[in-house]
Design a protein around this motif. Structure first.
Motif, mmCIF file in Angstrom:
data_model
loop_
_atom_site.group_PDB
_atom_site.id
_atom_site.type_symbol
_atom_site.label_atom_id
_atom_site.label_comp_id
_atom_site.label_asym_id
_atom_site.label_seq_id
_atom_site.Cartn_x
_atom_site.Cartn_y
_atom_site.Cartn_z
ATOM 1 N N MET A 113 0.458 20.703 -3.598
ATOM 2 C CA MET A 113 0.895 19.352 -3.500
ATOM 3 C C MET A 113 -0.278 18.210 -3.731
ATOM 4 O O MET A 113 -1.281 18.684 -2.894
ATOM 5 N N TYR A 114 -0.175 17.279 -4.663
ATOM 6 C CA TYR A 114 -1.137 16.460 -4.993
ATOM 7 C C TYR A 114 -0.736 15.083 -4.272
ATOM 8 O O TYR A 114 0.200 14.612 -4.445
ATOM 9 N N LEU A 115 -1.829 14.616 -3.285
ATOM 10 C CA LEU A 115 -1.287 13.586 -2.847
ATOM 11 C C LEU A 115 -2.516 12.472 -3.248
ATOM 12 O O LEU A 115 -3.476 12.657 -3.429
ATOM 13 N N PHE A 116 -1.909 11.254 -3.326
ATOM 14 C CA PHE A 116 -2.544 9.915 -3.761
ATOM 15 C C PHE A 116 -2.208 8.814 -2.914
ATOM 16 O O PHE A 116 -0.999 8.567 -2.350
ATOM 17 N N ALA A 117 -3.109 7.767 -2.697
ATOM 18 C CA ALA A 117 -2.953 6.668 -2.175
ATOM 19 C C ALA A 117 -3.679 5.480 -2.964
ATOM 20 O O ALA A 117 -4.372 5.775 -3.787
ATOM 21 N N GLY A 118 -2.719 4.223 -3.123
ATOM 22 C CA GLY A 118 -3.237 3.287 -3.751
ATOM 23 C C GLY A 118 -2.202 2.081 -3.644
ATOM 24 O O GLY A 118 -1.825 1.847 -2.534
ATOM 25 N N LEU A 119 -2.262 1.090 -4.595
ATOM 26 C CA LEU A 119 -1.823 -0.029 -4.252
ATOM 27 C C LEU A 119 -0.519 -0.405 -5.423
ATOM 28 O O LEU A 119 -0.810 -0.052 -6.703
ATOM 29 N N LYS A 120 0.522 -0.857 -4.932
ATOM 30 C CA LYS A 120 1.827 -1.158 -6.035
ATOM 31 C C LYS A 120 2.231 -2.647 -6.001
ATOM 32 O O LYS A 120 2.324 -3.213 -4.768
ATOM 33 N N ILE A 121 2.428 -3.367 -7.108
ATOM 34 C CA ILE A 121 2.758 -4.566 -7.358
ATOM 35 C C ILE A 121 3.928 -4.600 -7.809
ATOM 36 O O ILE A 121 4.037 -4.085 -9.111
ATOM 37 N N GLY A 122 5.069 -5.195 -7.331
ATOM 38 C CA GLY A 122 6.230 -5.412 -8.073
ATOM 39 C C GLY A 122 7.075 -6.602 -8.310
ATOM 40 O O GLY A 122 6.650 -7.612 -7.326
ATOM 41 N N VAL A 123 7.457 -6.933 -9.344
ATOM 42 C CA VAL A 123 8.345 -8.314 -9.590
ATOM 43 C C VAL A 123 9.769 -7.896 -9.442
ATOM 44 O O VAL A 123 10.172 -7.222 -10.119
ATOM 45 N N VAL A 124 10.394 -8.776 -8.334
ATOM 46 C CA VAL A 124 11.762 -8.658 -8.409
ATOM 47 C C VAL A 124 12.316 -9.783 -9.094
ATOM 48 O O VAL A 124 12.049 -10.970 -9.237
ATOM 49 N N PHE A 125 13.611 -9.134 -9.727
ATOM 50 C CA PHE A 125 14.376 -10.320 -10.610
ATOM 51 C C PHE A 125 15.857 -9.960 -10.533
ATOM 52 O O PHE A 125 16.240 -8.615 -10.199
ATOM 53 N N ALA B 278 0.996 -1.105 0.116
ATOM 54 C CA ALA B 278 0.014 -0.074 -0.189
ATOM 55 C C ALA B 278 1.146 1.306 0.041
ATOM 56 O O ALA B 278 1.919 1.399 0.728
ATOM 57 N N SER B 279 0.671 2.240 -0.661
ATOM 58 C CA SER B 279 1.482 3.350 -1.041
ATOM 59 C C SER B 279 0.874 4.668 -0.880
ATOM 60 O O SER B 279 -0.382 4.742 -1.239
ATOM 61 N N CYS B 280 1.354 5.709 -0.709
ATOM 62 C CA CYS B 280 1.154 6.980 -0.633
ATOM 63 C C CYS B 280 2.322 7.848 -1.491
ATOM 64 O O CYS B 280 3.392 7.592 -1.215
ATOM 65 N N LYS B 281 1.451 8.527 -2.370
ATOM 66 C CA LYS B 281 2.480 9.368 -3.544
ATOM 67 C C LYS B 281 2.000 10.783 -3.517
ATOM 68 O O LYS B 281 0.881 11.178 -3.272
ATOM 69 N N ILE B 282 3.191 11.486 -3.425
ATOM 70 C CA ILE B 282 2.996 12.913 -3.601
ATOM 71 C C ILE B 282 3.711 13.750 -4.644
ATOM 72 O O ILE B 282 4.687 13.219 -5.101
ATOM 73 N N GLN B 283 2.915 14.681 -5.436
ATOM 74 C CA GLN B 283 3.741 15.197 -6.529
ATOM 75 C C GLN B 283 3.346 16.828 -6.420
ATOM 76 O O GLN B 283 2.224 17.201 -6.157
#
Length: 228
Positions: free
Chosen positions: A216-228, A183-188
């Motif tokens: 400042m624009y603030l966003f909340a969401g979901l991030k999926i990552g593949v590690v290799f 779960a992530s929080c992003k700011i721009q």
């Protein structure tokens, strides 16, 4: 149309998660040191509201001009770094953030990552900080139709500092392969561009959208990552 879009995003997300598992073998050891690459896909929703300035005596318009909460982001990014131990990794990242208000950013940032344990499934956290370069997909203003407001605006009109934090889990599916779900929080940092002049015809307003209100624009969401 909206339901089809949501279904398509969900399908992409499922495929993104499922693909590494189809190649996974039993995990006997886990890489504790070495180069690390993470390909990420994320979805965010705006949670703050950026207002633009109003003329004296028109303060009530502010309620109608808070226009950030309905912005969604679809983001892809690539982390390139080094894992120094089972608990710590540091690197650089680059991404492409598409805003549903027909603008986009290309963020470049430093990325710091932590695993809370050295187990196959471990709590995972990250923080990154950098600069989001605006990618000008469209500079055409759109009508801010909230309430009785008939003005024209452009969201995300300038480049600026960006940052993101996330907390979730990392699950190893191979010696150096893993899935990271956070779960992530992003700011721009950016600006809302608007027209703040006297009342004119609606046909003229889109041509005069030239006043900036930084924020400042603030966003909340979901991030999926593949590690290799």
């Amino acid at each position: 149309m909206k339901n089809k879009f949501i279904f398509g995003c969900f399908l992409v997300l499922i495929l993104f998660i499922a693909t590494p598992f189809s190649f996974a073998q039993s995990v006997k050891t886990i890489q504790s040191r070495g180069p690390m690459f993470i390909t990420n896909l994320s979805f965010h929703q705006g949670v703050t509201r950026i207002t633009y300035n109003v003329l004296p005596g028109e303060e009530d318009k502010v309620k109608n001009n808070k226009r950030a909460s309905n912005i969604s982001l679809i983001c892809v990014s690539q982390f390139m770094g080094f894992q120094f131990s089972p608990y710590f990794a540091l690197g650089l990242g680059v991404g492409f953030d598409y805003w549903t208000v027909k603008n986009a950013f290309v963020p470049i940032y430093a990325d710091l990552r932590f695993n809370m344990t050295d187990r196959k499934i471990a709590p995972h956290a990250y923080i990154n900080l950098g600069y989001g370069n605006r990618w000008d997909i469209s500079s055409v203003p759109y009508k801010a139709t909230t309430g009785n407001n008939n003005d024209y605006i452009i969201h995300a009109a300038t480049s600026g500092v960006m940052g993101e934090i996330g907390l979730g889990v990392k699950a190893n599916v191979g010696y150096s392969a893993a899935i990271v779900i956070t779960a992530s929080c992003k700011i721009q940092e950016s600006a809302l561009r608007s027209y703040e002049g006297p009342l004119l015809s609606q046909s003229m307003k889109p041509l005069l959208v030239d006043t900036y209100s930084s924020g400042m624009y603030l966003f909340a969401g979901l991030k999926i990552g593949v590690v290799f």
